[in-house]
Design a protein around this motif. Structure first.
Motif, mmCIF file in Angstrom:
data_model
loop_
_atom_site.group_PDB
_atom_site.id
_atom_site.type_symbol
_atom_site.label_atom_id
_atom_site.label_comp_id
_atom_site.label_asym_id
_atom_site.label_seq_id
_atom_site.Cartn_x
_atom_site.Cartn_y
_atom_site.Cartn_z
ATOM 1 N N VAL A 13 -9.837 -1.425 -9.641
ATOM 2 C CA VAL A 13 -9.196 -1.256 -8.335
ATOM 3 C C VAL A 13 -9.646 0.048 -7.697
ATOM 4 C CG1 VAL A 13 -7.006 -0.996 -7.134
ATOM 5 C CG2 VAL A 13 -7.205 -2.629 -9.019
ATOM 6 N N GLN A 14 -10.129 -0.027 -6.459
ATOM 7 C CA GLN A 14 -10.572 1.137 -5.712
ATOM 8 C C GLN A 14 -9.567 1.475 -4.608
ATOM 9 O OE1 GLN A 14 -13.905 2.687 -6.574
ATOM 10 N NE2 GLN A 14 -13.132 1.522 -8.317
ATOM 11 N N ALA A 15 -9.762 2.647 -4.001
ATOM 12 C CA ALA A 15 -8.827 3.121 -2.973
ATOM 13 C C ALA A 15 -8.738 2.157 -1.797
ATOM 14 C CB ALA A 15 -9.251 4.510 -2.486
ATOM 15 N N GLN A 16 -9.884 1.586 -1.391
ATOM 16 C CA GLN A 16 -9.881 0.674 -0.258
ATOM 17 C C GLN A 16 -9.065 -0.575 -0.559
ATOM 18 O OE1 GLN A 16 -11.371 1.519 2.672
ATOM 19 N NE2 GLN A 16 -10.374 -0.264 3.547
ATOM 20 N N THR A 17 -9.099 -1.031 -1.822
ATOM 21 C CA THR A 17 -8.311 -2.196 -2.216
ATOM 22 C C THR A 17 -6.822 -1.912 -2.080
ATOM 23 O OG1 THR A 17 -10.034 -2.691 -3.842
ATOM 24 C CG2 THR A 17 -7.983 -3.922 -4.020
ATOM 25 N N VAL A 18 -6.407 -0.720 -2.499
ATOM 26 C CA VAL A 18 -5.000 -0.338 -2.384
ATOM 27 C C VAL A 18 -4.585 -0.286 -0.917
ATOM 28 C CG1 VAL A 18 -3.296 1.452 -2.892
ATOM 29 C CG2 VAL A 18 -5.114 0.954 -4.541
ATOM 30 N N SER A 19 -5.445 0.289 -0.069
ATOM 31 C CA SER A 19 -5.149 0.379 1.359
ATOM 32 C C SER A 19 -5.010 -1.006 1.980
ATOM 33 C CB SER A 19 -6.260 1.170 2.063
ATOM 34 O OG SER A 19 -6.071 1.176 3.455
ATOM 35 N N ASN A 20 -5.935 -1.917 1.632
ATOM 36 C CA ASN A 20 -5.871 -3.282 2.167
ATOM 37 C C ASN A 20 -4.610 -4.006 1.701
ATOM 38 O OD1 ASN A 20 -8.292 -3.032 3.528
ATOM 39 N ND2 ASN A 20 -9.520 -3.865 1.849
ATOM 40 N N PHE A 21 -4.217 -3.751 0.445
ATOM 41 C CA PHE A 21 -3.011 -4.398 -0.074
ATOM 42 C C PHE A 21 -1.785 -3.994 0.743
ATOM 43 C CE2 PHE A 21 0.814 -3.852 -2.659
ATOM 44 C CZ PHE A 21 1.067 -5.174 -3.007
ATOM 45 N N TYR A 22 -1.615 -2.703 0.961
ATOM 46 C CA TYR A 22 -0.431 -2.244 1.690
ATOM 47 C C TYR A 22 -0.448 -2.707 3.144
ATOM 48 C CZ TYR A 22 1.281 0.554 -2.182
ATOM 49 O OH TYR A 22 1.785 0.942 -3.396
ATOM 50 N N THR A 23 -1.639 -2.792 3.742
ATOM 51 C CA THR A 23 -1.734 -3.324 5.108
ATOM 52 C C THR A 23 -1.275 -4.774 5.150
ATOM 53 O OG1 THR A 23 -3.578 -1.843 5.616
ATOM 54 C CG2 THR A 23 -3.279 -3.752 7.058
ATOM 55 N N ALA A 24 -1.742 -5.577 4.188
ATOM 56 C CA ALA A 24 -1.346 -6.986 4.128
ATOM 57 C C ALA A 24 0.133 -7.125 3.794
ATOM 58 C CB ALA A 24 -2.197 -7.714 3.089
ATOM 59 N N PHE A 25 0.607 -6.293 2.871
ATOM 60 C CA PHE A 25 2.013 -6.355 2.446
ATOM 61 C C PHE A 25 2.944 -6.010 3.603
ATOM 62 C CE2 PHE A 25 5.822 -4.516 0.498
ATOM 63 C CZ PHE A 25 6.190 -5.533 -0.373
ATOM 64 N N GLU A 26 2.613 -4.969 4.358
ATOM 65 C CA GLU A 26 3.452 -4.550 5.488
ATOM 66 C C GLU A 26 3.492 -5.589 6.596
ATOM 67 O OE1 GLU A 26 1.751 -0.849 6.552
ATOM 68 O OE2 GLU A 26 2.535 0.226 4.786
ATOM 69 N N MET A 52 -4.742 -5.153 -11.785
ATOM 70 C CA MET A 52 -4.348 -5.823 -10.543
ATOM 71 C C MET A 52 -2.913 -6.327 -10.633
ATOM 72 S SD MET A 52 -7.832 -7.976 -9.683
ATOM 73 C CE MET A 52 -7.169 -8.714 -8.180
ATOM 74 N N SER A 53 -2.557 -6.875 -11.786
ATOM 75 C CA SER A 53 -1.197 -7.381 -11.979
ATOM 76 C C SER A 53 -0.182 -6.250 -11.921
ATOM 77 C CB SER A 53 -1.109 -8.105 -13.320
ATOM 78 O OG SER A 53 0.214 -8.501 -13.596
ATOM 79 N N SER A 54 -0.542 -5.107 -12.517
ATOM 80 C CA SER A 54 0.365 -3.975 -12.565
ATOM 81 C C SER A 54 0.569 -3.342 -11.194
ATOM 82 C CB SER A 54 -0.180 -2.920 -13.541
ATOM 83 O OG SER A 54 0.547 -1.721 -13.452
ATOM 84 N N MET A 55 -0.525 -3.133 -10.452
ATOM 85 C CA MET A 55 -0.461 -2.400 -9.188
ATOM 86 C C MET A 55 0.006 -3.255 -8.023
ATOM 87 S SD MET A 55 -3.874 -0.020 -9.462
ATOM 88 C CE MET A 55 -3.422 0.828 -7.956
ATOM 89 N N ARG A 341 3.538 -0.250 -16.394
ATOM 90 C CA ARG A 341 2.443 -0.187 -17.352
ATOM 91 C C ARG A 341 1.817 1.212 -17.428
ATOM 92 N NH1 ARG A 341 1.404 -5.514 -18.715
ATOM 93 N NH2 ARG A 341 1.919 -7.058 -17.122
ATOM 94 N N GLY A 342 2.642 2.247 -17.389
ATOM 95 C CA GLY A 342 2.152 3.592 -17.618
ATOM 96 C C GLY A 342 1.413 4.222 -16.461
ATOM 97 N N LYS A 343 1.409 3.620 -15.294
ATOM 98 C CA LYS A 343 0.752 4.194 -14.126
ATOM 99 C C LYS A 343 1.705 5.163 -13.426
ATOM 100 C CE LYS A 343 -3.095 1.746 -14.273
ATOM 101 N NZ LYS A 343 -4.439 2.299 -14.361
ATOM 102 N N VAL A 344 1.146 6.270 -12.915
ATOM 103 C CA VAL A 344 1.933 7.263 -12.202
ATOM 104 C C VAL A 344 1.320 7.493 -10.836
ATOM 105 C CG1 VAL A 344 2.790 9.635 -12.197
ATOM 106 C CG2 VAL A 344 2.615 8.373 -14.347
ATOM 107 N N SER A 345 2.166 7.461 -9.792
ATOM 108 C CA SER A 345 1.724 7.743 -8.433
ATOM 109 C C SER A 345 2.031 9.202 -8.108
ATOM 110 C CB SER A 345 2.450 6.824 -7.432
ATOM 111 O OG SER A 345 2.120 7.162 -6.113
ATOM 112 N N VAL A 346 0.985 9.973 -7.827
ATOM 113 C CA VAL A 346 1.112 11.402 -7.535
ATOM 114 C C VAL A 346 0.812 11.627 -6.065
ATOM 115 C CG1 VAL A 346 0.279 13.718 -8.063
ATOM 116 C CG2 VAL A 346 0.409 11.991 -9.877
ATOM 117 N N LYS A 347 1.741 12.235 -5.344
ATOM 118 C CA LYS A 347 1.541 12.488 -3.910
ATOM 119 C C LYS A 347 1.383 13.985 -3.683
ATOM 120 C CE LYS A 347 3.021 9.842 -0.795
ATOM 121 N NZ LYS A 347 3.758 9.008 0.183
ATOM 122 N N ILE A 348 0.317 14.375 -2.957
ATOM 123 C CA ILE A 348 0.072 15.780 -2.632
ATOM 124 C C ILE A 348 -0.122 15.912 -1.135
ATOM 125 C CG2 ILE A 348 -0.991 16.298 -4.854
ATOM 126 C CD1 ILE A 348 -3.703 16.160 -3.466
#
Length: 357
Positions: A13-26, A52-55, A341-348
């Motif tokens: 999973v790349q950053a662009q995939t995450v961005s596209n997911f949230y755009t579609a989800f919203e 993919m299942s986790s994120m 599944r052990g993933k952590v989201s860090v915001k800066i």
């Protein structure tokens, strides 16, 4: 937007995939998963499906493993779209209204192909259509659908994506996101996506041997087809007359230059990209600029500001401490959120505010 989240099995999973997911989800869209390049020796098929299942909260059994190179399992994608993605809404008997999605200028002067989505009603090849923002009417010379090339048809109805071939003399009449309707129609303009705001800027000037007038026409046509690009007249003591273009990022800037050369044969000189700065002056004025020549004298400035970037990093617990210690050197650590599944989201937050000299 495509219904599939397509992930490279060799990269994950790349950053662009995450961005596209949230755009579609919203936007409450149906999201399907597909994992490509499973034929590669270094493919990480199972770990990537787990990621993919986790994120994205996708069922692993519903993520299709494909190879676009060999064609393996590609035939399974279209049936999934038919079965799981709701069909477009619309009444073919209503007043015709469509939205202009994209455009392409042909070598024949004035000929332009409009990519359109028919929201309501039906349109035929003998009809004329009105571009609502310009208020001008154009007869349809040809219409059809993409299969994936241009396939002429006699009509387009509600829910269909297709194209119009029109004769448009003035490129300013074609605006991406415009509403298309019948002449004298009373339909309201369709709601469109807000125009993106450019984040970097570059000066663009004719290369040696490039005609200034033809370059201007090429730029205007390409900017009309990419509404995220801003364009203003610019000049440089060394390079002469040109334009200052705004882009969404460095990749967008590079792709624009490539399209300009590939589609119009226009060779250009681009200056190094810059960003928008904000200067708070002693007379309480605020001056925003993206070019060094517009920078105010420092003795008139109380405070300078640069854009602030808020970044989300998704890492494993194993690397969390080293990531936080690193990002704290370049920004302000805001919070961390534990996901599945052990993933952590860090915001800066990167803040570049500084006082004037």
């Amino acid at each position: 937007m495509e219904p599939f989240l397509l992930v490279d099995a060799t990269q994950g999973v790349q950053a662009q995939t995450v961005s596209n997911f949230y755009t579609a989800f919203e936007n409450d869209l149906t999201i399907l998963g597909a994992l490509n390049k499973i034929d590669m020796p270094n493919a990480r098929t199972k770990p990537c499906k787990l990621e993919m299942s986790s994120m994205f909260d996708l069922d692993e059994t519903h993520i299709t493993e494909i190879s676009a190179k060999t064609g393996e399992n590609v035939e399974k994608l279209i049936p999934q779209v038919i079965e799981q993605v709701p069909p477009p809404q619309g009444n073919p008997d209503s007043d015709f209204v469509a939205i202009l999605h994209d455009c392409q200028y042909l070598t024949s002067p004035g000929s332009v192909i409009l990519s359109v989505f028919v929201k309501e009603g039906t349109v035929n090849t003998k009809d004329s259509v009105c571009l609502l923002r310009s208020g001008k009417t154009f007869p349809i010379r040809e219409m059809g659908v993409f299969l994936p090339g241009l396939h002429p048809t006699d009509s387009l109805s509600a829910g269909q994506m297709g194209y119009f071939l029109l004769k448009v003399k003035d490129v300013e009449d074609v605006i991406i996101g415009d509403t298309i309707c019948m002449p004298d129609s009373t339909v309201e303009p369709l709601q469109t996506i807000p125009k993106p705001k450019p984040s970097i800027f570059s000066g663009v000037f004719p290369d040696e041997g490039t005609d200034f007038r033809s370059m201007r026409e090429s730029l205007e046509k390409l900017v009309r087809s990419d509404t995220s690009v801003s364009m203003e007249v610019d000049s440089n003591q060394t390079l002469g007359q040109g334009w200052n273009l705004g882009f969404l990022g460095t990749l967008h800037r590079e792709v624009f230059a490539q399209r300009l050369y590939q589609e119009f044969g226009t060779s250009i000189i681009m200056t190094q990209p810059s960003i928008t700065y904000r200067a708070f002056l002693h007379n309480n004025e605020i001056n925003e600029f993206n070019c060094a020549r517009d920078m105010p004298d420092s003795y008139n400035v109380m405070k300078w500001e640069e854009p602030v970037v808020e970044t989300t990093l998704i890492v494993t617990n194993t690397h969390l401490s080293s990531v936080i210690s690193t990002v704290c050197h370049v920004g302000v650590f805001k919070r961390k959120t534990l996901s599945r599944r052990g993933k952590v989201s860090v915001k800066i937050r990167n803040s570049f505010d500084r006082d004037g000299d």
